[in-house]
Design an enzyme around this catalytic site. Structure first.
Site, PDB file in Angstrom:
ATOM      1  N   ARG A 162      31.888 -41.755 -50.576  1.00  0.00           N
ATOM      2  CA  ARG A 162      30.777 -41.115 -49.861  1.00  0.00           C
ATOM      3  C   ARG A 162      30.293 -39.803 -50.309  1.00  0.00           C
ATOM      4  NH1 ARG A 162      34.304 -42.599 -45.713  1.00  0.00           N
ATOM      5  NH2 ARG A 162      33.608 -44.618 -44.839  1.00  0.00           N
ATOM      6  N   GLU A 172       4.767 -34.980 -68.285  1.00  0.00           N
ATOM      7  CA  GLU A 172       5.245 -34.533 -66.936  1.00  0.00           C
ATOM      8  C   GLU A 172       4.893 -32.778 -66.995  1.00  0.00           C
ATOM      9  OE1 GLU A 172       6.149 -36.112 -64.198  1.00  0.00           O
ATOM     10  OE2 GLU A 172       6.460 -38.126 -64.972  1.00  0.00           O
ATOM     11  N   HIS A 203       7.242 -44.531 -69.309  1.00  0.00           N
ATOM     12  CA  HIS A 203       6.609 -43.750 -67.747  1.00  0.00           C
ATOM     13  C   HIS A 203       5.936 -42.614 -68.167  1.00  0.00           C
ATOM     14  CE1 HIS A 203       6.787 -42.409 -63.668  1.00  0.00           C
ATOM     15  NE2 HIS A 203       7.311 -41.323 -64.193  1.00  0.00           N
ATOM     16  N   HIS A 243       2.346 -46.187 -62.299  1.00  0.00           N
ATOM     17  CA  HIS A 243       3.076 -47.377 -62.032  1.00  0.00           C
ATOM     18  C   HIS A 243       2.257 -48.755 -62.213  1.00  0.00           C
ATOM     19  CE1 HIS A 243       5.861 -44.956 -59.125  1.00  0.00           C
ATOM     20  NE2 HIS A 243       6.409 -44.910 -60.648  1.00  0.00           N
ATOM     21  N   HIS A 295       1.029 -40.990 -60.740  1.00  0.00           N
ATOM     22  CA  HIS A 295       2.044 -41.834 -60.856  1.00  0.00           C
ATOM     23  C   HIS A 295       1.847 -43.513 -60.159  1.00  0.00           C
ATOM     24  CE1 HIS A 295       4.410 -38.714 -62.153  1.00  0.00           C
ATOM     25  NE2 HIS A 295       5.630 -39.418 -61.990  1.00  0.00           N
ATOM     26  N   ASN A 316       3.590 -36.700 -57.398  1.00  0.00           N
ATOM     27  CA  ASN A 316       3.212 -37.916 -57.986  1.00  0.00           C
ATOM     28  C   ASN A 316       1.789 -37.995 -58.543  1.00  0.00           C
ATOM     29  OD1 ASN A 316       5.838 -38.846 -56.985  1.00  0.00           O
ATOM     30  ND2 ASN A 316       5.103 -39.385 -55.213  1.00  0.00           N
ATOM     31  N   ARG A 351       6.041 -32.344 -51.571  1.00  0.00           N
ATOM     32  CA  ARG A 351       6.564 -32.959 -52.560  1.00  0.00           C
ATOM     33  C   ARG A 351       5.710 -34.220 -53.074  1.00  0.00           C
ATOM     34  NH1 ARG A 351      13.081 -33.782 -53.489  1.00  0.00           N
ATOM     35  NH2 ARG A 351      13.090 -34.823 -55.363  1.00  0.00           N
ATOM     36  N   LYS A 393       8.616 -27.270 -60.371  1.00  0.00           N
ATOM     37  CA  LYS A 393       9.190 -28.219 -59.364  1.00  0.00           C
ATOM     38  C   LYS A 393      10.368 -27.733 -58.386  1.00  0.00           C
ATOM     39  CE  LYS A 393      11.126 -32.906 -59.315  1.00  0.00           C
ATOM     40  NZ  LYS A 393      11.650 -34.170 -60.025  1.00  0.00           N
ATOM     41  N   GLU A 448      11.092 -34.924 -49.192  1.00  0.00           N
ATOM     42  CA  GLU A 448       9.907 -35.453 -49.688  1.00  0.00           C
ATOM     43  C   GLU A 448       9.185 -36.025 -48.500  1.00  0.00           C
ATOM     44  OE1 GLU A 448       9.842 -38.486 -52.559  1.00  0.00           O
ATOM     45  OE2 GLU A 448       8.012 -38.067 -53.115  1.00  0.00           O
ATOM     46  N   LYS A 451      16.596 -36.610 -56.835  1.00  0.00           N
ATOM     47  CA  LYS A 451      16.620 -38.002 -56.470  1.00  0.00           C
ATOM     48  C   LYS A 451      17.367 -38.681 -57.598  1.00  0.00           C
ATOM     49  CE  LYS A 451      11.788 -38.188 -55.092  1.00  0.00           C
ATOM     50  NZ  LYS A 451      10.357 -38.701 -55.102  1.00  0.00           N
TER      51      LYS A 451
END
Lengths: 362, 362
Positions: free
Chosen positions: B119, B183, B263, B250, B246, B243, B239, B225, B235, B141
């Site tokens: 945990r 980025e 990416h 994607h 993105h 993206n 936030r 960031k 998020e 993330k």
């Protein structure tokens, strides 16, 4: 007769509703559903009994169902990944809600799936066993087992609401009711002497599944657990006291192979051994041990390890369990009925003597 | 030349160290190691280059190593579970520390393993790609991919420290350096016009891997960031601006099959399409689009989708991606260089027109 208890964890606060017939009150559940997509996770034992009434509270939403096989052996990675497969097959979004309908296994797996699906979605606990109602409802512990150890993979993830319908306890097998009562007794022992006295006075009512007695026992157990968890959400300090009887108990479960004794049964015997050890150390007066033993026996719970499991072997298993969990062998012991402490200052001989003592009948 | 940046997230705050040779400074790493058991997770490309110097900083500790195969396709459940198997085989306790040595894939898997082992245990990020240094270092993330979607299973779990040794960028392939720079450009575009100007002025230095320029670019990216993440850790709001490009990107990755374009390359082309769309909507002045396109081209990045991927098909893939991610198709667009917004108010025709426009050379 219904009770509402609020668990205060800042932004992660949530209510627990306790009472008869709550599953049949759609207005109770609905405000806690986030988004329009719901997945109910249950098992093959519970779903035929309680899925239908729950479904009635979800009219107008996209509802998927995931029925798991019943049993602790399914609390593992493949069952857990199956929930993600199902959520993604239905293209469930990040604002979906998972509902766990069942006992501790269903709650732990579902909660852990909710913790990790798209990095966290809402989940509602609908516990249908006494153990889940008093134990899994509070604390946010979720997870799955690994072949090398129980609950080794998991997360802290709080539900948005818990609905404990005490009517579901009517279909609970005798042994499972008793296993839940073992954890109830634990709350009295570690921090609430008045509750322990109340349990002695209401043991027969609880044993006979008297609704009012069950509701009060659940409420007081949850309140005790909530007090502990609110002070220590991530288990850094006093939350360890909730493990009274558990190190002994895990050794019984591991020694027999999981699934033979119920967890609560092993904890009951473990609490007697912890009480014995506390007495030997001079922390607990001699009269307390038979009192604890007697209350557990009234619930039909075991108060000693199985004869086939030797005391040396128990000690060995306790050491292994603790090595993986946190390093040294530290035990929760009693300073009195209603007062507990954690100590690492106990010798192997003392532990064995307490296990042996629990085997003697008086 | 070294920089230290502190990410302020209350109890989950941590420092990012940026500079050359940091991997060879054991005193930097050591204070962040919790407990006496460390597992370094790396991959077959990075480990031969940088595991040895890292190991020198861990003398006196129990150190296990887990070397993963290299590639995004290994960011999946079996690789992830392999880390638990290894931790439990060595009986790692709850106070152990995981160290991620590698790019984004290693960081994401390792962070997610740290999030769930017992945990939650401590983890340290040692990112060795520019993309990981500017992107994965901040935000917490972590996660793995599911066959049905990227990053579908994961958690928010902050590292206890990030050590970005810019010397590791010397061995980075050209295309990966450029993907990281995409980025970097993104931070200028969404919220920092002065940084965008600085990038235009220092494009050659960055392209030539000038150490001082790289350190400044990493620091300013991480700071931007951090500002966003500190305001919105889970998020829920701004936030989402991170993206930019993105959703378009994607769709390119999904259309080609993941692994063909990097990416960052897909994001670069995506940012040009987002800029085009913003111009068409009258939010961005016409001169800004060629400026953005030109900076990306100087880094050798693509600025349009691959010719084989039709605009209608792109739109379809964007809709699928968004359906799973959050419901409606919402895009991050630009109000100017250094200013972004999220909108759901864009028609299919407008999106297609922007994709088509990006394909035209000027």
């Amino acid at each position: 007769m219904n009770k509402r208890l609020d668990i205060n964890l800042g932004a992660r606060s949530y209510p627990i509703f306790i009472g008869p017939g709550l599953l049949r009150e759609p207005d109770l559940l609905r405000p806690y559903v986030r988004g329009k997509q719901v997945m109910v996770v249950s098992n093959t034992t519970v779903a035929p009994l309680y899925l239908e009434p729950l479904r009635a509270g979800l009219v107008g939403l996209q509802v998927a169902e995931r029925i798991l096989p019943d049993g602790e052996i399914y609390k593992e990675r493949n069952t857990w990944h199956g929930i993600f497969d199902a959520l993604l097959a239905e293209r469930y979004a990040r604002d979906c809600t998972l509902i766990a309908l069942g006992g501790g296994v269903v709650g732990d797996i579902t909660g852990f799936a909710a913790a990790c699906y798209q990095r966290g979605v809402a989940f509602i606990q609908v516990p249908t066993t006494l153990l889940a109602q008093v134990d899994s409802s509070v604390g946010g512990k979720t997870g799955i087992n690994h072949p090398a150890g129980k609950n080794m993979i998991g997360a802290f993830h709080q539900p948005v609401a818990v609905i404990a319908d005490t009517d579901t306890l009517s279909t609970l097998p005798e042994r499972e009711l008793a296993a839940g009562l073992a954890e109830v007794v634990k709350y009295g022992l570690i921090r609430d002497p008045a509750f322990f006295n109340w349990l002695e006075a209401h043991a027969d009512a609880l044993q006979n599944r008297d609704a009012a007695a069950l509701i009060e026992a659940i409420e007081r157990s949850c309140q005790n657990k909530a007090d502990v968890v609110e002070a220590d959400e991530r288990e850094l300090g006093q939350r360890a006291l909730l493990n009274l009887g558990h190190t002994f108990g895990h050794a019984i479960e591991a020694g027999l192979g999981y699934g033979d004794w119920l967890h609560g049964e092993a904890v009951a015997a473990g609490m007697v051994m912890a009480a014995e050890l506390s007495r030997q150390l001079g922390w607990l007066d001699a009269a307390a041990v038979p009192r604890i033993r007697s209350l557990l026996e009234r619930f039909g719970l075991p108060v000693a390890p199985p004869p086939g499991l030797g005391s040396e072997r128990m000690l060995e298993l306790m050491a292994v369990d603790k090595k993986v969990q946190a390093g040294a062998l530290r035990l929760v012991l009693l300073k009195g009925i209603g007062s507990a402490l954690v100590t690492g200052d106990v010798s192997a001989e003392q532990i064995i003597a307490s296990i042996d003592a629990s085997r003697k009948t008086f």
